[in-house]
Design a protein around this motif. Structure first.
Motif, PDB file in Angstrom:
ATOM      1  N   GLN A  43      27.991  -5.756  20.206  1.00 52.82           N
ATOM      2  CA  GLN A  43      27.869  -5.796  21.673  1.00 52.82           C
ATOM      3  C   GLN A  43      28.270  -4.464  22.289  1.00 52.82           C
ATOM      4  O   GLN A  43      27.602  -3.952  23.190  1.00 52.82           O
ATOM      5  CB  GLN A  43      28.743  -6.916  22.233  1.00 52.82           C
ATOM      6  CG  GLN A  43      28.100  -8.285  22.098  1.00 52.82           C
ATOM      7  CD  GLN A  43      28.988  -9.383  22.646  1.00 52.82           C
ATOM      8  OE1 GLN A  43      30.111  -9.121  23.076  1.00 52.82           O
ATOM      9  NE2 GLN A  43      28.476 -10.602  22.630  1.00 52.82           N
ATOM     10  N   ASN A 101      26.976  -7.150  31.386  1.00 47.95           N
ATOM     11  CA  ASN A 101      27.100  -7.208  29.923  1.00 47.95           C
ATOM     12  C   ASN A 101      28.001  -8.364  29.512  1.00 47.95           C
ATOM     13  O   ASN A 101      28.739  -8.930  30.306  1.00 47.95           O
ATOM     14  CB  ASN A 101      27.674  -5.904  29.393  1.00 47.95           C
ATOM     15  CG  ASN A 101      29.094  -5.730  29.857  1.00 47.95           C
ATOM     16  OD1 ASN A 101      30.006  -6.253  29.255  1.00 47.95           O
ATOM     17  ND2 ASN A 101      29.266  -5.020  30.971  1.00 47.95           N
ATOM     18  N   THR A 153      33.370 -11.508  25.624  1.00 43.31           N
ATOM     19  CA  THR A 153      33.791 -11.513  24.214  1.00 43.31           C
ATOM     20  C   THR A 153      35.240 -11.060  24.089  1.00 43.31           C
ATOM     21  O   THR A 153      36.034 -11.660  23.358  1.00 43.31           O
ATOM     22  CB  THR A 153      32.877 -10.576  23.399  1.00 43.31           C
ATOM     23  OG1 THR A 153      31.528 -10.919  23.659  1.00 43.31           O
ATOM     24  CG2 THR A 153      33.172 -10.695  21.914  1.00 43.31           C
TER      25      THR A 153
END
Lengths: 689, 308
Positions: free
Chosen positions: A109, A221, A226
């Motif tokens: 990512q 994003n 995360t």
């Protein structure tokens, strides 16, 4: 045994405790630092990432903007991700899933995110470049402004639409506008203006959609999400670990507690053992009562009345029945004493010597203690002690003292009572001369000691007169001690006291040496030296004597030895006869001193090779007044004649006595009538009656 | 008319909100002992296989810290495929090399030393050679307190020296600090530099060096150079002809220009950029002014270079 093994256990347990404690400390510290490391990096990553996003926004907004901050935040994200992946804590088993999500989710990512940033930078520069260029391009196109105002305004409108689209990030702005300029003008400048303008707007129309898309992509994003998830999972796992450390801490505390318990237990055991050691140090092993050292301690602590109890003739009991029996007597007596003293609430009985016991009375007067002692002494005397069918009667001597030092004074008093067969109990009193005598004895010994050292032990000589020719033929050598003041002491003042010490022999030696020296310068006379039985059985003295004899045999012939008749029975006949024989071998003679005071056993004397009997003063003094004494003197003389001996009459003080002795036929006389003892033999060797 | 003017001026107000260039600081912190050791290594041909090449050969510190040759020449006369960028102020570049494949000065130095067309060395050989030298052993012992010289220490020393290579007090920096003024031409040049949009890529402390950008946005740039671009680094064709934006500091001293060294003069370079990245033939007068501005970016050489 006890002191070794528990010590090892204690040390091992201590090591274990220390080990687990330090393990806990270091493990906990290691874990904390690793945990902190991870959190620092994940937070840094988060910060750099959001800074980077801010920089993207800023860069998209401002045309003139330094990209340095953006570049360093970009580096920061890259570095922190790497550091996060290298976090030590991720190597732990329980963090595998977190490591996995960092590597397979977060890293891709972030990489994607960074590529988007790169794309953004490319597109942003391209878009901004064209817009900035067009702005100045239009601004500087003064010719177009003048000649083609419609075209000019159109160009501004188009630029404005692009700029709005860029700023607001909404492509709809571009739908309504024809971004290409059109003109039929043949003017070169106009044509060139339109060409350049359209080149850039065509470029912008191509680049703005991906620019807007990438910018929005960057802002929307999933990295934040995360990161948040990873942090949450990490915190959950660390909580789990903290719980482990909590449990571990509990175990450590328990171990520590057990260790302290063990240490306490061992300490108590040690104290117990120490106590029994102390017991054995302060108690008598045979009887179990306290010992002398305890008594010393107790008397020092509280002044009281002491009672010393000594078993009479205990040595004989031991000799007759054996030590084992003697010990049992002691035990039995101890029980008896304890029982007896219990009635007077005296808590402690002490055994202070082989056959000696003691008690302390704290709240009683000496008078009361004397009463208690009397009853005790009588009850013991009346009691029949039975051991193994043997009945035995004991008697004790008791001394009490209320004057410090208690034990010493009682000891002295006990000595007095021991000597006195009529008394069995005594109280120590200052006037009891024992102590003074004892003190005096020490003074005497010291006096002799220094006299020997300073050569103040000397022989005095008293002449012995031949009653036939009235000539001094012999001298008796008599010991004298000269005080530093010049005063001359006779042996009565010191010899008895000193006879129990080795100084006695030193005196004898001095007398032998000095007498022989004097004999050498008086070759006409004989010299006699007094020997006690102690001297005869002392190798050292004998050796000294005969060594000197050997050194000068001529003088040795004139040296005689005087022995005391009263002492002779105490020594083996053989030793005396050997000594006499040896003396005779030098030509010396043996005199028996003070004959007539002791047993005066003729048979005994006849067995010994004696040369001269000296008749004692107690007889000679009275021959003129007491016919019995005269008779004794005659009998002794008759006996000596028959035994081929001679006589010396001692203590001749009157002319009358001398004449009577001469008449009996006594060979020699000695006394103040003729001469007093003097430092040197007198030169005039004739005397007159 | 008035309304339109407002639009334009409002656009400009927005555009000019930030000063996009910042001056080089007068001094920077670095470890003097390490840097001096690094300097000696920087000048030492011992660090090349055939003992002919030192860092300084391609990063000429007495001029602009770069190579005057189109491509650099390494050991055994081997030619490279790139025009050496300047080492001056390299510490301010966000990545190193034209294509940014090195993250920092150390990575750059390692690669240059191990590149067969440059120094053609390996860590073991470098350690072997340095440990054979008693004077280096003494110097390293003094700085690192170790008896055996390692490759990492060597790199550390070189990068420390490079950190010291800053060129402060350029005329333009002084202008930014308000200590001095630019002449008309230079000042016009700076304005044009911004107006033409050069500033969108050449900004920050190094006036470049903080992003990757494409060479030839309006017309495809064609070159004979075989040097890998960002497309090869990232394995993505989208980044064809994308390179690190070079610093413009000391640009007057670092001819030839571009990664392929295709422009010999600043004027040519400015014109080339205007053509490929603005799609225009920039007026000669404007280009000259921009060149005049670029010449104000030459700074003072650091003292450590002058010191013996």
């Amino acid at each position: 045994m006890f002191f070794k093994k528990p010590a090892i256990v204690l040390i091992l347990f201590g090591l274990l405790t220390f080990g687990s404690l330090s393990y806990f400390y270091f493990a906990q510290r290691y874990f904390m630092s690793n945990q902190r490391e991870f959190l620092i990096h994940i937070n840094n990553l988060n910060n750099y990432k959001s800074n980077l996003t801010t920089q993207v926004l800023k860069n998209s907004l401002y045309a003139y903007n330094s990209q340095d901050k953006l570049a360093s935040d970009y580096d920061g994200v890259q570095n922190e991700l790497q550091q996060l992946q290298n976090s030590k804590i991720l190597n732990t088993q329980s963090y595998t899933s977190i490591k996995e999500s960092i590597n397979s989710v977060l890293q891709p990512q972030i990489n994607k995110f960074l590529i988007k940033i790169q794309n953004f930078l490319l597109l942003n520069s391209a878009v901004k470049n064209s817009i900035v260029f067009l702005s100045s391009f239009i601004y500087n196109a003064s010719y177009i402004q003048k000649k083609e105002p419609k075209l000019y305004i159109q160009s501004i409108k188009i630029l404005d639409a692009f700029e709005e689209t860029r700023k607001i990030q909404d492509l709809d702005y571009l739908d309504k506008i024809d971004y290409l300029l059109q003109s039929n003008s043949k003017n070169k400048k106009t044509k060139r203006f339109i060409k350049t303008f359209n080149l850039h707007t065509s470029y912008l129309i191509k680049k703005l959609p991906p620019f807007i898309q990438v910018t929005q992509n960057i802002l929307a994003n999933n990295v934040d999400n995360t990161l948040h998830k990873i942090k949450k999972e990490f915190n959950k796992t660390t909580l789990h670990d903290f719980a482990f450390f909590n449990r571990f801490a509990f175990v450590v505390v328990v171990v520590l507690f057990l260790y302290l318990l063990l240490a306490l237990y061992l300490f108590m055991q040690y104290k117990k053992a120490n106590k029994s050691l102390q017991y054995s140090l302060s108690h008598d092993t045979l009887t179990g009562v306290y010992d002398r050292s305890s008594l010393m301690k107790d008397t020092a602590e509280n002044g009281a009345v002491i009672m010393l109890i000594n078993i009479d003739a205990f040595k004989e009991i031991n000799d007759v029945y054996g030590n084992n029996f003697g010990n049992r007597v002691l035990i039995k007596l101890t029980e008896r004493l304890k029982e007896y003293f219990n009635d007077f609430s005296v808590p402690k009985v002490y055994r202070v010597g082989g056959d000696e016991f003691a008690t302390l009375f704290i709240n009683k007067s000496a008078k009361e203690v004397m009463k208690i002692g009397k009853i005790l002494e009588e009850s013991i005397k009346d009691e029949n002690f039975q051991i193994d069918n043997i009945h035995i009667n004991l008697s004790v001597s008791i001394a009490i003292s209320s004057v410090a030092p208690l034990l010493e004074n009682a000891d002295l008093a006990l000595k007095v009572v021991k000597k006195d067969m009529n008394r069995r109990i005594i109280e120590y009193k200052e006037e009891l001369s024992v102590k003074k005598e004892w003190k005096k004895n020490i003074e005497v010994v010291n006096m002799v000691k220094s006299a020997l050292k300073e050569d103040r032990i000397v022989p005095y000589f008293q002449g012995i007169v031949n009653l036939q020719n009235m000539k001094i033929e012999k001298y008796e050598s008599l010991v004298r001690l000269i005080l530093p003041s010049g005063e001359v002491l006779s042996p009565y003042a010191f010899l008895d006291v000193v006879s129990k010490t080795h100084y006695y022999y030193d005196i004898t030696k001095v007398m032998i040496q000095k007498s022989i020296e004097v004999a050498k310068v008086h070759p006409q006379q004989r010299f006699s030296i007094n020997f006690s039985m102690k001297d005869i059985i002392n190798e050292n003295i004998i050796n000294t004597l005969f060594k000197l004899f050997d050194a000068d045999r001529e003088t040795a012939k004139r040296i005689d030895i005087e022995l005391l008749e009263t002492e002779m029975v105490a020594v083996e006949d053989k030793r005396i006869s050997e000594f006499i024989q040896k003396v005779h071998s030098y030509g010396s003679k043996i005199l028996i001193d003070d004959f007539g005071t002791g047993y005066s056993n003729f048979a005994y004397l006849s067995d010994l090779d004696v040369d001269i009997l000296k008749i004692d003063a107690s007889i000679i003094k009275e021959i003129t007044s007491d016919p019995k004494k005269l008779h004794i003197t005659r009998s002794i003389h008759n006996f000596t004649l028959g035994m081929n001996m001679q006589n010396v009459a001692e203590f001749v003080e009157t002319k009358e006595t001398a004449l009577l002795l001469k008449e009996i036929g006594i060979e020699y006389a000695q006394g103040y009538l003729f001469c007093k003892p003097q430092a040197t033999p007198q030169l005039e060797n004739s005397v007159t009656l | 008319m008035f309304k339109h003017f407002i639009i334009i001026s409002s656009t400009f107000v927005l555009l000019l909100a930030n000063e996009p260039i910042s001056p080089i600081p007068q001094t920077v912190k670095y470890n003097q002992a390490k840097a001096l050791l690094g300097k000696r290594l920087f000048y030492d041909t011992l660090l090349s296989k055939d003992n002919t090449v030192a860092c300084v050969v391609c990063h000429n510190l007495s001029s602009g810290g770069a190579d005057a040759r189109k491509v650099s020449q390494g050991v055994y006369g081997r030619l490279g495929n790139i025009q050496s960028p300047t080492v001056y102020n390299a510490r301010y570049n966000f990545k190193q090399f034209w294509n940014g494949r090195a993250n920092n000065l150390k990575e750059q130095a390692k690669e240059a030393l191990e590149n067969p067309n440059e120094h053609d060395m390996n860590p073991q050989l470098i350690e072997q050679r340095l440990n054979a030298s008693t004077s280096y052993k003494k110097l390293f012992y003094k700085v690192y307190h170790t008896k055996k010289i390692t490759f990492n220490e060597t790199i550390d020393a070189i990068s420390e020296f490079e950190k010291a290579l800053i060129t402060p007090n350029a005329k333009f920096d002084k202008y930014l600090r308000g200590e001095s003024s630019l002449n008309h031409q230079e000042k016009d040049g700076y304005i044009l530099f911004k107006q033409y949009g050069c500033i969108t890529c050449h900004n920050g402390i190094n006036i470049g060096g903080n992003s990757f950008q494409k060479m030839g946005t309006f017309f495809p740039y064609k070159t004979k150079a075989s040097y890998p671009d960002r497309a090869e680094i990232l394995k993505n064709k989208k980044y064809h002809n994308v390179f690190k934006v070079p610093t413009l500091r000391n640009i007057a001293l670092t001819s030839p220009y571009f990664h392929d060294g295709s422009s010999k003069t600043l004027l040519q370079a400015v014109k080339k950029m205007a053509y490929y990245n603005l799609g225009i033939d920039i007026p000669d007068d404007d280009a000259q002014k921009i060149v005049a501005f670029l010449k104000t970016l030459t700074g003072e050489k650091p003292k450590i270079v002058e010191a013996p």
